[in-house]
Design a protein around this motif. Structure first.
Motif, PDB file in Angstrom:
ATOM      1  N   LEU A  32     126.492  79.734  97.796  1.00 51.25           N
ATOM      2  CA  LEU A  32     126.350  79.368  96.384  1.00 51.25           C
ATOM      3  C   LEU A  32     125.395  80.311  95.668  1.00 51.25           C
ATOM      4  CD1 LEU A  32     127.216  77.338  94.244  1.00 51.25           C
ATOM      5  CD2 LEU A  32     125.304  75.908  94.939  1.00 51.25           C
ATOM      6  N   ARG A  33     124.299  80.681  96.325  1.00 51.67           N
ATOM      7  CA  ARG A  33     123.358  81.638  95.718  1.00 51.67           C
ATOM      8  C   ARG A  33     124.010  82.992  95.499  1.00 51.67           C
ATOM      9  NH1 ARG A  33     119.635  79.291  99.433  1.00 51.67           N
ATOM     10  NH2 ARG A  33     118.206  77.929  98.326  1.00 51.67           N
ATOM     11  N   ARG A  34     124.792  83.444  96.484  1.00 51.39           N
ATOM     12  CA  ARG A  34     125.466  84.739  96.339  1.00 51.39           C
ATOM     13  C   ARG A  34     126.497  84.711  95.217  1.00 51.39           C
ATOM     14  NH1 ARG A  34     125.408  84.445 101.924  1.00 51.39           N
ATOM     15  NH2 ARG A  34     127.584  83.794 101.979  1.00 51.39           N
ATOM     16  N   SER A  35     127.191  83.601  95.058  1.00 52.60           N
ATOM     17  CA  SER A  35     128.206  83.528  94.000  1.00 52.60           C
ATOM     18  C   SER A  35     127.572  83.454  92.621  1.00 52.60           C
ATOM     19  CB  SER A  35     129.129  82.334  94.227  1.00 52.60           C
ATOM     20  OG  SER A  35     128.436  81.124  94.030  1.00 52.60           O
TER      21      SER A  35
ATOM     22  N   ALA B 111     124.603  84.871  91.906  1.00 55.09           N
ATOM     23  CA  ALA B 111     123.574  85.908  91.817  1.00 55.09           C
ATOM     24  C   ALA B 111     123.702  86.728  90.544  1.00 55.09           C
ATOM     25  CB  ALA B 111     123.637  86.821  93.035  1.00 55.09           C
ATOM     26  N   GLY B 112     124.913  87.015  90.105  1.00 53.25           N
ATOM     27  CA  GLY B 112     125.095  87.845  88.919  1.00 53.25           C
ATOM     28  C   GLY B 112     125.058  87.070  87.620  1.00 53.25           C
ATOM     29  N   SER B 113     125.181  85.771  87.677  1.00 53.75           N
ATOM     30  CA  SER B 113     125.218  84.983  86.444  1.00 53.75           C
ATOM     31  C   SER B 113     123.900  84.259  86.259  1.00 53.75           C
ATOM     32  CB  SER B 113     126.355  83.961  86.514  1.00 53.75           C
ATOM     33  OG  SER B 113     126.089  83.025  87.531  1.00 53.75           O
ATOM     34  N   ARG B 114     123.556  84.048  85.007  1.00 54.43           N
ATOM     35  CA  ARG B 114     122.348  83.278  84.686  1.00 54.43           C
ATOM     36  C   ARG B 114     122.786  81.863  84.362  1.00 54.43           C
ATOM     37  NH1 ARG B 114     117.925  86.651  81.436  1.00 54.43           N
ATOM     38  NH2 ARG B 114     117.845  88.394  82.851  1.00 54.43           N
ATOM     39  N   SER B 115     122.226  80.953  85.093  1.00 49.62           N
ATOM     40  CA  SER B 115     122.579  79.553  84.843  1.00 49.62           C
ATOM     41  C   SER B 115     121.310  78.710  84.812  1.00 49.62           C
ATOM     42  CB  SER B 115     123.530  79.043  85.924  1.00 49.62           C
ATOM     43  OG  SER B 115     122.854  79.025  87.166  1.00 49.62           O
ATOM     44  N   ASP B 116     121.462  77.505  84.338  1.00 50.67           N
ATOM     45  CA  ASP B 116     120.333  76.597  84.253  1.00 50.67           C
ATOM     46  C   ASP B 116     120.198  75.746  85.520  1.00 50.67           C
ATOM     47  OD1 ASP B 116     121.010  76.001  80.784  1.00 50.67           O
ATOM     48  OD2 ASP B 116     119.696  77.466  81.722  1.00 50.67           O
ATOM     49  N   GLU B 117     120.903  76.117  86.569  1.00 50.70           N
ATOM     50  CA  GLU B 117     120.879  75.331  87.799  1.00 50.70           C
ATOM     51  C   GLU B 117     119.688  75.782  88.668  1.00 50.70           C
ATOM     52  OE1 GLU B 117     125.683  74.746  88.146  1.00 50.70           O
ATOM     53  OE2 GLU B 117     124.690  76.331  89.280  1.00 50.70           O
ATOM     54  N   SER B 118     118.541  75.314  88.306  1.00 51.55           N
ATOM     55  CA  SER B 118     117.338  75.707  89.038  1.00 51.55           C
ATOM     56  C   SER B 118     117.185  74.905  90.333  1.00 51.55           C
ATOM     57  CB  SER B 118     116.102  75.507  88.165  1.00 51.55           C
ATOM     58  OG  SER B 118     116.009  74.160  87.796  1.00 51.55           O
ATOM     59  N   TRP B 119     118.018  73.928  90.547  1.00 55.32           N
ATOM     60  CA  TRP B 119     117.927  73.105  91.740  1.00 55.32           C
ATOM     61  C   TRP B 119     118.484  73.819  92.960  1.00 55.32           C
ATOM     62  CZ3 TRP B 119     122.629  72.121  93.962  1.00 55.32           C
ATOM     63  CH2 TRP B 119     123.736  72.303  93.153  1.00 55.32           C
ATOM     64  N   ILE B 120     119.114  74.953  92.784  1.00 58.09           N
ATOM     65  CA  ILE B 120     119.743  75.661  93.914  1.00 58.09           C
ATOM     66  C   ILE B 120     118.735  76.420  94.687  1.00 58.09           C
ATOM     67  CG2 ILE B 120     121.443  77.365  94.567  1.00 58.09           C
ATOM     68  CD1 ILE B 120     123.056  76.522  92.160  1.00 58.09           C
TER      69      ILE B 120
END
Length: 131
Positions: free
Chosen positions: A117-120, A122-131
């Motif tokens: 999930l982190r690798r997928s 990695a290139g996008s900025r998202s608000d999912e800080s729980w990962i």
């Protein structure tokens, strides 16, 4: 030797410097990494666990080991880390060793999924800080 002219017209002999001898240097490199495999006694010593308990973990499938032609157990260099993890889980959870195999497998699978999930993402900025 060569002759060099002197101020009065006479010549004197001077020595020419000899060429420096050729020096050949061979550099040998050796890898000082961890050994390719560890024996039962080395794994037991590094992990602080009795060899009989290590054999039991192998029988339960908690730790991977290979057997040679004489029947000796050989382990990956990461086996002491895996054994320490099993001991920590055993101390923290009221489970027997057979049940810990399932827990270890589930924790490994969760770790693999989180890494994917982190690798997928990695290139996008998202608000999912729980990962």
């Amino acid at each position: 030797m060569t002759t060099a002219p002197r101020p009065g017209g006479a010549s004197r002999r001077t020595a020419t410097p000899a060429a420096a001898p050729t020096l050949t240097v061979r550099v040998r490199t050796a890898t000082l990494g961890p050994p390719l495999r560890l024996g039962l006694d080395a794994v037991a010593l590094r992990s602080g666990i009795h060899p009989d308990l290590v054999r039991r973990f192998v029988a339960l499938g908690l730790v991977d080991a290979a057997r040679d032609a004489t029947g000796r157990l050989w382990f990956d260099p990461s086996a002491p880390v895996a054994l320490a993890r099993i001991q920590r889980l055993r101390a923290a959870l009221p489970l027997n060793y057979a049940s810990l195999g399932l827990v270890v497998d589930l924790l490994d699978r969760i770790s693999e999924l989180e890494d994917a999930l982190r690798r997928s993402n990695a290139g996008s900025r998202s608000d999912e800080s729980w990962i």
